[in-house]
Design a protein around this motif. Structure first.
Motif, PDB file in Angstrom:
ATOM      1  N   SER A1383       0.936  -1.237   0.082  1.00  0.00           N
ATOM      2  CA  SER A1383      -0.034   0.058  -0.113  1.00  0.00           C
ATOM      3  C   SER A1383       0.976   1.344   0.133  1.00  0.00           C
ATOM      4  O   SER A1383       1.868   1.413   0.830  1.00  0.00           O
ATOM      5  CB  SER A1383      -0.824  -0.108   1.283  1.00  0.00           C
ATOM      6  N   LEU A1384       0.778   2.122  -1.027  1.00  0.00           N
ATOM      7  CA  LEU A1384       1.365   3.404  -1.000  1.00  0.00           C
ATOM      8  C   LEU A1384       0.008   4.493  -0.866  1.00  0.00           C
ATOM      9  O   LEU A1384      -0.907   4.305  -1.305  1.00  0.00           O
ATOM     10  CB  LEU A1384       2.127   3.527  -2.388  1.00  0.00           C
ATOM     11  N   SER A1385       0.719   5.652  -0.812  1.00  0.00           N
ATOM     12  CA  SER A1385      -0.488   6.915  -1.023  1.00  0.00           C
ATOM     13  C   SER A1385       0.364   8.069  -1.185  1.00  0.00           C
ATOM     14  O   SER A1385       1.723   8.227  -0.599  1.00  0.00           O
ATOM     15  CB  SER A1385      -0.922   6.943   0.431  1.00  0.00           C
ATOM     16  N   ILE A1428      -4.588   2.591  -8.807  1.00  0.00           N
ATOM     17  CA  ILE A1428      -5.079   3.691  -7.802  1.00  0.00           C
ATOM     18  C   ILE A1428      -6.548   3.040  -7.269  1.00  0.00           C
ATOM     19  O   ILE A1428      -7.272   2.801  -8.449  1.00  0.00           O
ATOM     20  CB  ILE A1428      -5.333   5.150  -8.599  1.00  0.00           C
ATOM     21  N   GLY A1429      -7.012   3.352  -6.146  1.00  0.00           N
ATOM     22  CA  GLY A1429      -8.159   2.729  -5.641  1.00  0.00           C
ATOM     23  C   GLY A1429      -8.619   3.568  -4.399  1.00  0.00           C
ATOM     24  O   GLY A1429      -7.784   4.352  -3.865  1.00  0.00           O
ATOM     25  N   PRO A1430      -9.840   3.032  -3.885  1.00  0.00           N
ATOM     26  CA  PRO A1430     -10.130   3.502  -2.625  1.00  0.00           C
ATOM     27  C   PRO A1430      -9.285   2.949  -1.283  1.00  0.00           C
ATOM     28  O   PRO A1430      -8.791   1.952  -1.506  1.00  0.00           O
ATOM     29  CB  PRO A1430     -11.534   3.065  -2.575  1.00  0.00           C
ATOM     30  N   ASN A1445     -11.113  10.214  -2.089  1.00  0.00           N
ATOM     31  CA  ASN A1445     -11.035   8.887  -1.118  1.00  0.00           C
ATOM     32  C   ASN A1445     -10.866   7.901  -2.289  1.00  0.00           C
ATOM     33  O   ASN A1445     -10.543   6.762  -2.045  1.00  0.00           O
ATOM     34  CB  ASN A1445     -12.113   8.880  -0.209  1.00  0.00           C
ATOM     35  N   ASN A1446     -11.463   7.974  -3.449  1.00  0.00           N
ATOM     36  CA  ASN A1446     -11.479   6.977  -4.700  1.00  0.00           C
ATOM     37  C   ASN A1446      -9.886   6.970  -5.036  1.00  0.00           C
ATOM     38  O   ASN A1446      -9.564   5.909  -5.933  1.00  0.00           O
ATOM     39  CB  ASN A1446     -12.250   7.336  -5.739  1.00  0.00           C
ATOM     40  N   TRP A1450      -2.577   3.729  -3.488  1.00  0.00           N
ATOM     41  CA  TRP A1450      -1.857   3.036  -4.772  1.00  0.00           C
ATOM     42  C   TRP A1450      -1.398   1.733  -4.123  1.00  0.00           C
ATOM     43  O   TRP A1450      -0.772   1.546  -3.137  1.00  0.00           O
ATOM     44  CB  TRP A1450      -0.825   3.826  -4.958  1.00  0.00           C
ATOM     45  N   ILE A1451      -1.691   0.778  -5.253  1.00  0.00           N
ATOM     46  CA  ILE A1451      -1.281  -0.641  -4.690  1.00  0.00           C
ATOM     47  C   ILE A1451      -0.424  -0.846  -5.925  1.00  0.00           C
ATOM     48  O   ILE A1451      -0.613  -0.843  -7.139  1.00  0.00           O
ATOM     49  CB  ILE A1451      -2.710  -1.613  -4.577  1.00  0.00           C
ATOM     50  N   THR A1452       0.613  -1.710  -5.476  1.00  0.00           N
ATOM     51  CA  THR A1452       1.522  -2.170  -6.459  1.00  0.00           C
ATOM     52  C   THR A1452       2.181  -3.764  -5.891  1.00  0.00           C
ATOM     53  O   THR A1452       2.198  -4.095  -4.736  1.00  0.00           O
ATOM     54  CB  THR A1452       2.974  -1.319  -6.649  1.00  0.00           C
TER      55      THR A1452
END
Length: 1468
Positions: A1383-1385, A1428-1430, A1445-1446, A1450-1452
């Motif tokens: 999980s990233l952001s 990219i997601g919620p 929020n959507n 970021w998921i990798t």
């Protein structure tokens, strides 16, 4: 029915309590404009009643009440109720007025005699009659024929300042039976004593048969109509008129006595007997006398004057009290009856306690006699100048109005009564008036004023001129004598108050009317500052200086210092003003200067503290005190005593900010400024110019006062030379390009100076380096001018703006061009016999040898070093088996105080802390062992046999170290005067010999040019505190008992605690701060409930009687304050980015203040000098500390306290912990003492706290970037100082990310491959939350996802209990079956949540506080490698306003898609 006031009122009325309470604002400054009316018209029989809540004694008259037919919704309210017309009935005192005219003179009870708590009401009956009610009693019909619709009127007049409406219906039900009972019972509503007194008083008038023993049906007081008049029997020359209210002495030009008159009846308790002076003649001396007597006027044989009566008489005569004709009090009051004028009022009153008081113009003069008999008569003696008087009744509104207006003049009537004939050509000479302050005296026939006991008190020294100033007349005084015990100095100004009647205050700034004063370098009007920075600072004047004041014909006020007009100080000053001088603080004596021969200065002026000022007209040498002139461009502002200039509205205005020097530059004088602030909005920068003005008898044709400042100096087309960018311009035209420096390239902190040499060449200097000749042939009379143009916003004149030797500017010589001659002939220095236990002295104390080991080799000079005296040694022998080298410095420890050499000295000079010591070790400068400076000069570790090392205490209180005769520069500042040289034969240096002498005998040709004034005089040395005095100061220093109202002192005055709220926490030192003494406090307790924190500084006046404001930043007189990271002077910011942000200092931080001998203020943080914060600190000064916001408690600490963490003898290094004690990157047996900080010059305490936590983690240094500048703190103060935006874009294509506010980033070492491929620029920036236990393995792999290590990023953690208080999540021990998502952001607001960044608890050894810490990574992520997601956490509320929020998570899953960029730490 609940009655209320109408919303529309007089201009000074405020309504409270649901419009039921009316209050007159400014009750001691205004007596009228207090009208209030009922919200609705009165109904038939309705009683509108109010209670008097508050009264003051400042005025005459009191509440007035009545009715009006005027609608308040449309009424233009007059100043008082008696001004109402168009159908208005007002009861004032004992009078009833209709439309402002009296229709009934003696009615009811006197409203002026009512007290707080009394009730008064008004009623309109169904028959149209007006009734007054007082305390439930109906006073009968006051008027009739009222219209059917009227509103109640209440006037908060004179003494009455607040009333409250009572419930009308309740009052009516309660009062009705009372009136019935009074009517039926007769005496029930009265006191028997009232009836008896009335009978007695009527008997005096021969009306005994008219005494009624029944209460009048329509009156509440049987005695109210017994008016106080003059008795018909009086002195032989008295003529009575106006119904015996007026008395006049016949033949006033022929006779001066036989003018005694008395009252027609005895005075009652608390009854005012007051007269008005109607007529005076100018023939006689003496004037009116007034008092009381026991003698009945019917039986008295009137004397020629009442002072001849030898029994039962008390009279006020002049300003004294006579009892039975003999003086009992010579100085009863500040006023003299002989000085009163026509229209003035005099009164007296016998209080119910029996005390007698006199009143002048309504002002109580105090108790004249303590006990008087009950039956007394008032008596007036129309003696001498007094011819005619009239009794003033309080219920006479016109008299009260005149009286209150007289009070409002605040004892400031017009110029004295004596009017010279038009033929009189002699002008009355300006002298001091004999009426002066309590501690002042007037001598030399009124020409000189002094405070005879100036060392005992600092105020009560007010003196005024004997007459008012004429237009364009200058009143000028010379300061004759000064003392140095107090802060502050002479103040001068004008006032409308006549000195004959003025009750002089302790200081004129306390007077709240009709007064304009110049104090310090500000101007005050009625005690309020109207100009903060004006002219020359009067606090810096010396004996011999002159100050003056002039009111010009147009009403403008100008002040003069040494005959120099300081410019416009105020406008619209009325005529007939008196000059006033306040001999305050240091000012002890002053003499008026006029055309007549001036008295000589006192003999002691040149002794002690009364040195002639260098800027005095009587001085032989001119002043070096360069300042900016108070005249300048429209957008410029001058602060800091004229030393600082800045351009206001700097982001919207780029010009109109020209400032000019306060005087012309002298030959060879350097004018240098420091650029303190710049903005990046404009192009171009500072322009520095010289403005040439032709000579005319020592002044210039274009003075700053006459110059119309243009928008920029290039607009002046004559006699102007300037440097703009790299171009030299003359009269607006370029005469030379590509000069040696470019002003547009200068930055904040740069210094630029200019100097005209004796041959007319103009040189510019950048940071002290001469840029060469800019132009030649310049005339001698030049002003320095600075144009704050474009990017340059703020500059300050540096201390380098001093005269220099002309040879310096001609030959470009520097101090290093003149190597010191060493050795020199003379008496050789010696080592003191008290030394380290392994030292042997040889050659008559000129050589020192260490005979054993590598330490215990401390030696001292035999005597104290004189200013600029060098103590120099030569290395004779070295032993390479040891490391380390010689240490050298200065100490306040006196060698003869060491009783036992073996036990009195430590092994190394680094450990010498019994007294303050400064030393150089290697290339480091230390004070009492604490590091002050790194990379100083030549490292002493490199010394070899034959090298010479010396130390000098400069006359400017600095320490210099010399190596082979070359000065290494300033090593330390603020060195005490009485210091010894100290050398440590340490390590490989085994022996040394002295090569210097105690007397330097250099010839004039070999002396280097001096930049200072040379050594201190003997007088200065005598006045300076020695270290013993400093020790006494440290032993007695405490907080003053006078402090903010929320402060509680404890620990014998050494600890201050704020016990409530967040402000009102200002404390000050009880003693003045000596020069060169460090005053330190420790922050004991912080409360995170509040924001901001303490501030500290100094004030230049004694705080003993100071009324501290809510915060120290509100002190606007002689105050210098360090707040957050800025410096303020009198509430104005003069310096930014100074030292650390005080709001970030944790508990345990030690803060200190020191004023050096050059009047510079230094801040110390944990023993480390932050440099000069500001200059020109006055002496004496007092430390002031504001316990604001988070800071709740501080304690004074000793001067020799060690800075926390400065002793490294007990540090536990990481290498001391075995690898077996480390589990998953965390030490099981954790050493709680952190190693020394990587950057000792770090100023952000939050960053230092995060760094100390990082050092607790056993992470190899090889993972981190060695350049400390890459480490960034994102705390509130740091990111605001840098001007960071909250969001930035990065990558290709660009992607937003948020800065990690609240975190601290430690830069990681990047893979060289990443730098080549520009990963940092092309990849996106994101954040990843993690736990402490995962840091080491993540850093080992160099990325977030790598083969076989994905399990460390699982979001579910089991916890393991660790030793030493660590509770840290344990990583999963087994691989999960599925591929782990990382999980990233783009924002830390999401990944900084506890779910991603578990908190860990630790203890900071410096503050001994427990904290919680979190860690995360800042990473570069490859575009396209993530989705990219919620939020997986399922948050419903918005997390970051920039990102929906959507798109917050970021998921990798891809490996090699992330690069670690920085380690983030947050501590709570």
């Amino acid at each position: 029915m609940a009655a209320e006031f109408h919303l529309r009122t007089g201009k000074l009325v405020a309504l409270l309590n649901g419009n039921r309470t009316a209050k007159r604002n400014k009750p001691t400054e205004e007596f009228n404009h207090g009208l209030a009316m009922s919200r609705e018209p009165l109904g038939d029989g309705q009683l509108f009643q109010v209670r008097i809540d508050r009264k003051v004694n400042s005025w005459s008259g009191s509440i007035e009440i009545g009715v009006t037919a005027l609608d308040p919704s449309t009424l233009d309210f007059p100043s008082s109720a008696t001004g109402l017309k168009g159908g208005s009935w007002i009861i004032s005192g004992c009078s009833v007025l209709r439309d402002g005219r009296s229709v009934l003179e003696e009615y009811g009870q006197d409203l002026d005699q009512l007290s707080e708590g009394d009730k008064v009401g008004i009623q309109r009956t169904s028959g149209g009659e007006l009734h007054l009610w007082v305390n439930g009693q109906d006073c009968g019909t006051a008027a009739s024929g009222l219209p059917p619709q009227v509103w109640a009127v209440v006037d908060l007049y004179g003494k009455c300042t607040q009333v409250t409406v009572l419930d009308c219906e309740t009052v009516l039900r309660r009062e009705e039976p009372l009136r019935t009972a009074a009517t039926e019972e007769g005496f029930v509503g009265m006191e028997l004593s009232d009836v008896v007194n009335n009978a007695i008083l009527s008997a005096y008038n021969g009306n005994l048969l008219n005494v009624s023993l029944a209460s009048p049906p329509d009156s509440c007081s049987v005695t109210s109509n017994d008016a106080l008049l003059f008795h018909e029997k009086c002195g032989t020359l008295i003529k009575l008129s106006n119904n015996n209210k007026t008395a006049e002495r016949r033949r006033p030009l022929d006779e001066f006595n036989n003018g005694v008159v008395m009252t027609n009846r005895p005075l009652r308790d608390n009854e005012m007997f007051e007269i008005r002076i109607d007529k005076l003649v100018d023939k006689w001396s003496g004037s009116i006398e007034i008092g009381i007597t026991l003698h009945n006027p019917n039986n008295l044989d009137y004397p020629a004057t009442m002072t001849n009566l030898r029994s039962g008489t008390i009279m006020m005569s002049g300003c004294g009290i006579l009892t039975n004709g003999k003086g009992t009090r010579r100085e009863y009051c500040e006023f003299s009856l002989d000085e009163l004028q026509e229209g003035d009022h005099i009164g007296l009153m016998r209080k119910s306690s029996g005390a007698l008081h006199f009143y002048i113009n309504g002002i109580d003069q105090g108790v004249a006699a303590t006990q008087t008999l009950p039956t007394i008569y008032g008596v007036v003696d129309l003696y001498g100048m007094a011819v005619k008087v009239t009794i003033v009744h309080n219920h006479n509104h016109s008299d009260r109005l005149r009286r209150n207006n007289a009070i409002m003049r605040a004892l400031s009537p017009d110029v004295g009564r004596r009017i010279f004939d038009s033929g009189d050509v002699e002008v009355e000479r300006l002298l001091f008036h004999p009426n002066c302050g309590q501690k002042a005296a007037i001598v030399c026939e009124g020409r000189t004023a002094l405070r005879p006991h100036a060392t005992d008190d600092f105020n009560h020294g007010v003196v005024l001129s004997n007459r008012s100033l004429r237009s364009n007349e200058i009143f000028q005084v010379r300061i004759d004598k000064m003392v140095d015990k107090w802060a502050g100095s002479i103040e001068i100004g004008v006032t409308t108050h006549n000195p004959a009647y003025l009750q002089l205050p302790s200081t004129m700034t306390n007077l709240r009317s009709g007064t304009w004063m110049m104090t310090g370098n500000g101007v005050m009007h009625n005690g309020t500052t109207i100009l903060d920075e004006y002219g020359h600072n009067l606090d810096r004047l010396k004996a011999g200086d002159t100050v003056g004041v002039m009111r010009k014909e147009d009403g403008s006020l100008h002040f003069f210092v040494n005959n120099v007009d300081q410019g416009l100080a105020a406008s619209n000053v009325p005529s007939n003003v008196y000059a006033v001088v306040d001999l305050y603080g240091q000012a002890a004596q002053a003499t008026i200067i006029d055309d007549i021969e001036l008295p000589p200065l006192p003999d002691d002026v040149l002794e002690g503290n009364n040195q002639i000022s260098p800027c005095s007209l009587f001085s032989l040498t001119p002043s070096n005190d360069l300042r900016f002139h108070h005249l300048h461009g429209n957008n410029a502002v001058i602060t800091n005593g004229g030393r600082t200039a800045f351009r206001q509205n700097c982001r919207s205005e780029f010009n109109d900010a020209i400032v000019i020097s306060s005087r012309m530059l002298r030959e060879g004088e350097m004018f240098e400024i420091l650029i303190q602030k710049m903005v990046d909005r404009w192009s171009g920068s500072i322009e520095a110019v010289n403005l040439k003005t032709p000579s005319y008898l020592g002044v210039t044709a274009i003075r700053p006062e006459d110059l119309e400042f243009p928008s920029t100096m290039t607009d002046i087309d004559y006699d102007t030379w300037m440097l703009s960018g790299t171009a030299i311009m003359q009269d607006g035209n370029t005469m030379r390009n590509n000069y040696g420096c470019d002003l547009d390239s200068l930055t904040t902190g740069s210094r630029i100076g200019m100097m005209r040499s004796s041959n007319g060449d103009l040189h510019y200097y950048i940071n002290g380096v001469d840029q060469g000749v800019a132009c030649s042939g310049l005339p001698p009379e030049l002003y320095a001018v600075v144009d704050l143009y474009g990017q340059c916003v703020q500059v300050s004149i540096t201390s380098g703006s001093l005269p220099v030797d002309n040879s310096l500017s001609l030959s470009n010589a520097t101090e290093k061009s003149f190597p010191l001659l060493s050795p020199v002939p003379g008496i050789t220095h010696r080592f003191h016999a008290n030394c380290g236990k392994y030292v042997a002295l040889q050659n008559d104390g000129c050589r020192a040898v260490r005979v054993h080991g590598f330490s215990h080799g401390i030696v001292f000079s035999m005597k104290e070093l004189k200013p600029d005296e060098i103590f120099e040694v030569k290395v004779d022998e070295m032993d390479e088996q040891w490391s380390g080298s010689l240490h050298i410095g200065l100490t306040t420890l006196q060698p003869f105080e060491i009783t036992c050499a073996s036990s009195g000295l430590p092994a190394s000079l680094l450990e010498l802390r019994s007294k303050v010591s400064w030393l150089v070790s290697g290339a480091e400068v230390r004070r009492n062992g604490a590091l002050q400076k790194q990379n100083y000069g030549f490292s002493l570790e490199r010394l070899t046999v034959g090298n010479r090392v010396g130390v000098k205490r400069g006359s400017d209180d600095t320490m210099h170290v010399f190596v082979d005769g070359e000065d290494m520069g300033v090593a330390a500042a603020g060195i005490a005067k009485n210091v010894f040289a100290v050398v440590d034969l340490y390590g490989k240096v085994v022996s040394m010999s002295i090569v210097s002498s105690s007397t330097l005998e250099e010839t004039e040709s070999t002396k280097p040019p001096s930049m200072s004034s040379g050594s201190c005089s003997e007088e200065e040395e005598d006045l300076s505190p020695c270290d013993n005095e400093a020790s006494v100061f440290l032993a007695t220093i405490e907080f003053m008992e006078n402090h903010g109202r929320n402060i509680l002192l404890s620990n014998e005055g050494h600890t201050a605690t704020r016990v409530a709220s967040y402000n009102q926490g200002v404390v000050a030192s009880a003693q003045a701060l000596p020069r060169q003494l460090l005053f330190q406090i420790r922050i004991d307790r912080l409360n995170t409930q509040w924001t901001s924190s303490l501030s500290l500084g100094v004030i230049g006046h004694c705080p003993e009687r100071f009324n501290f404001p809510g915060t120290a930043s509100s002190i606007k007189r002689s105050a210098w304050l360090i707040q957050r990271g800025s410096v303020f002077h009198n509430s104005l910011k003069i310096c930014d980015n100074y030292g650390p942000n005080l709001d970030t200092c944790p508990e345990g931080t030690v803060l200190g203040l020191l004023v050096d001998n050059t009047q510079g203020l230094h801040l110390y943080v944990n023993g480390m000098d932050q440099g000069v914060a500001t200059q020109d600190i006055p002496s004496p000064c007092f430390v002031v500390i504001d316990l604001y916001g988070q800071c709740e408690q501080v304690t004074i600490v000793s001067n020799d306290i060690m800075a926390p963490g400065s002793d490294g003898s007990h540090l536990c290094c990481q290498g001391d912990v075995e690898k077996a004690g480390v589990v998953d990157g965390i030490k099981e047996n954790l050493c709680w003492t952190p190693p020394p900080e990587v950057n000792p010059m770090k100023t952000c305490e939050y960053q230092a706290l995060c760094a100390r936590f990082k050092e607790l983690l056993p992470l190899p240094d090889g993972y981190f970037n060695e350049e400390l500048k890459c480490n960034l703190c994102y705390c509130e103060s740091c990111h605001k100082l840098r001007g960071d935006e909250a969001y930035y874009k990065r990558g290709d294509p660009p992607k937003d990310y948020a800065l990690p506010f609240g975190w601290c980033r430690f830069a990681l070492r990047l893979n060289p491959r990443c730098e080549v491929t520009n990963v940092y620029k092309k990849w996106h920036t994101a954040y990843h939350g993690t736990c402490v236990g995962s840091l080491r393995r993540t850093l080992d792999h160099g990325e977030l996802v790598s083969a076989g290590s994905a399990s460390i990023f699982c979001s579910k953690h089991a916890k393991v209990e660790l030793q030493n208080g660590y509770n840290d999540p344990e990583v999963n021990s087994a691989q999960e079956k599925d591929t782990v998502k990382v999980s990233l952001s783009p924002t830390m607001r999401y990944v900084g949540l506890d779910r991603f960044c578990p908190k860990i608890r630790f203890k900071d050894v410096r503050s001994q506080r427990h904290h919680q810490a979190q860690v995360a990574f800042q990473v570069c992520v490859r575009p396209g490698s993530y989705k990219i997601g919620p939020p997986s956490a399922g948050a419903s509320e918005s997390i970051d306003p920039r990102f929906s929020n959507n798109e917050i998570e970021w998921i990798t899953k891809e490996r090699a898609s992330t690069v670690l960029y920085g380690l983030l730490v947050r501590v709570e």
